[in-house]
Scaffold this motif. Structure first.
Motif, PDB file in Angstrom:
ATOM      1  N   ASP A   5       0.807  -1.203   0.000  1.00 54.60           N
ATOM      2  CA  ASP A   5       0.000   0.000   0.000  1.00 54.60           C
ATOM      3  C   ASP A   5       0.845   1.260   0.000  1.00 54.60           C
ATOM      4  O   ASP A   5       0.407   2.315  -0.422  1.00 54.60           O
ATOM      5  CB  ASP A   5      -0.915  -0.007   1.222  1.00 54.60           C
ATOM      6  CG  ASP A   5      -1.990   1.066   1.125  1.00 54.60           C
ATOM      7  OD1 ASP A   5      -2.243   1.717   2.132  1.00 54.60           O
ATOM      8  OD2 ASP A   5      -2.551   1.227   0.034  1.00 54.60           O
ATOM      9  N   TYR A 112      -9.565  -1.600  -0.554  1.00 55.23           N
ATOM     10  CA  TYR A 112      -9.036  -0.255  -0.305  1.00 55.23           C
ATOM     11  C   TYR A 112     -10.185   0.745  -0.177  1.00 55.23           C
ATOM     12  O   TYR A 112     -11.253   0.574  -0.770  1.00 55.23           O
ATOM     13  CB  TYR A 112      -8.129   0.212  -1.455  1.00 55.23           C
ATOM     14  CG  TYR A 112      -6.884  -0.604  -1.667  1.00 55.23           C
ATOM     15  CD1 TYR A 112      -5.773  -0.466  -0.835  1.00 55.23           C
ATOM     16  CD2 TYR A 112      -6.807  -1.510  -2.730  1.00 55.23           C
ATOM     17  CE1 TYR A 112      -4.621  -1.210  -1.047  1.00 55.23           C
ATOM     18  CE2 TYR A 112      -5.651  -2.256  -2.948  1.00 55.23           C
ATOM     19  CZ  TYR A 112      -4.566  -2.103  -2.102  1.00 55.23           C
ATOM     20  OH  TYR A 112      -3.426  -2.841  -2.311  1.00 55.23           O
ATOM     21  N   LYS A 264      -5.479   5.348  -2.296  1.00 52.64           N
ATOM     22  CA  LYS A 264      -5.946   4.051  -1.808  1.00 52.64           C
ATOM     23  C   LYS A 264      -5.232   3.703  -0.508  1.00 52.64           C
ATOM     24  O   LYS A 264      -4.026   3.824  -0.390  1.00 52.64           O
ATOM     25  CB  LYS A 264      -5.715   2.961  -2.860  1.00 52.64           C
ATOM     26  CG  LYS A 264      -4.279   2.476  -3.039  1.00 52.64           C
ATOM     27  CD  LYS A 264      -4.221   1.404  -4.136  1.00 52.64           C
ATOM     28  CE  LYS A 264      -2.821   0.849  -4.318  1.00 52.64           C
ATOM     29  NZ  LYS A 264      -2.387  -0.045  -3.265  1.00 52.64           N
TER      30      LYS A 264
END
Length: 314
Positions: A5, A112, A264
């Motif tokens: 991420d 997400y 995200k």
């Protein structure tokens, strides 16, 4: 925050927007998410939002926005900026032009969400909640999609919200309304207006179902924010991470979902609000893994998949 991420953490310079694509509309007075809606009408409170959480989030909105701008917003504001310049800074993002309804129905798991969905959302939303899922079923009228969204809030309460996504002339743009909202044992009055449900991108169809989807809202705040809210949904979290996460990441980056407002963030990666050492949300506790889904299939308070599929979140 996971290594996977963290690729979206950088802030890029303002993207030059060219071409003839339709610009997103100017901001409506409400914002949609696949988990709910809250009114932001000239900074007023949603009359249906009577909880401490909603009041707190509305009070925090101005300092949050100010902090985000000073920390790296991409828009440079000058006294000479024209309306044409402001318009050019809006994200220009089209929705899908083909959507097979049967392939879209069934159980989805949120991988997400964005901070914007947390600030502007009435029910479950964004990267804060755990075990976040949505079930889409075809209504008896043959076009409306019945919706059940559910998840576990930071305070441990299971929340569920029931709604309907009605078809419009644009295939990828639906109107969402809500009928019932439960937060633990408490019944909350849902919003009494329609929100926007936009489908931006769809993955391949495997075994009759789309493998992943990027959904959200077209909401923008004039020259301030772009690309609205973000939710990435998957049929199976493990399969998504193995096969599709890189592809989705590249698409999001190419379409300006890459700064503090709409970047995200893995489900469950964001924790409670804090003031020190700087005002922002803390990290999630990781109690259900990097994407907030570990062991969710065994939570008895959560409704099993309505399509009778097997919940893979063991």
């Amino acid at each position: 925050m996971t290594n996977r991420d963290s690729r979206c953490q950088g802030v890029r310079p303002l993207r030059e927007v060219t071409g003839t694509q339709r610009p997103l509309p100017r901001p409506p007075y409400h914002f949609f998410s696949h988990m709910g809606t809250v009114v932001i009408a000239n900074s007023s409170l949603d009359p249906n939002c009577l909880t401490n959480t909603c009041f707190a989030m509305t009070r925090l909105l101005p300092p949050v926005l100010l902090f985000g701008l000073t920390a790296g917003a991409r828009v440079k504001i000058t006294g000479e900026e024209t309306s044409e310049t402001a318009e050019s800074q809006l994200s220009k993002l089209d929705t899908v032009t083909e959507l097979q309804t049967e392939a879209f129905l069934g159980r989805w798991y949120q991988m997400y969400g964005s901070i914007s969905s947390t600030i502007l959302t009435f029910g479950n939303a964004g990267p804060h909640d755990l075990c976040t899922s949505t079930d889409y079923s075809l209504n008896a009228d043959g076009t409306t999609i019945d919706v059940l969204n559910q998840g576990i809030r930071l305070d441990g309460r299971v929340t569920k919200i029931w709604g309907q996504a009605k078809a419009t002339e644009a295939v990828g743009q639906k109107k969402l309304s809500f009928q019932k909202f439960l937060r633990g044992n408490e019944t909350i009055s849902p919003p009494d207006f329609e929100g926007d449900y936009w489908v931006y991108r769809l993955g391949p169809i495997v075994n009759g179902k789309y493998e992943w989807a990027v959904v959200g809202s077209p909401a923008t705040l004039s020259w301030l924010f772009d690309a609205g809210q973000l939710f990435v949904l998957a049929r199976d979290p493990a399969v998504f991470l193995e096969k599709y996460d890189d592809e989705v990441h590249e698409w999001l980056h190419a379409n300006s979902f890459d700064w503090w407002w709409n970047r995200k963030r893995a489900t469950g990666s964001v924790g409670k609000w804090r003031w020190f050492p700087y005002p922002w949300w803390g990290d999630g506790d990781g109690s259900r893994g990097a994407f907030g889904h570990d062991g969710c299939a065994t939570v008895q308070e959560l409704t099993p998949p309505l399509d009778s599929s097997v919940d893979p979140r063991k």
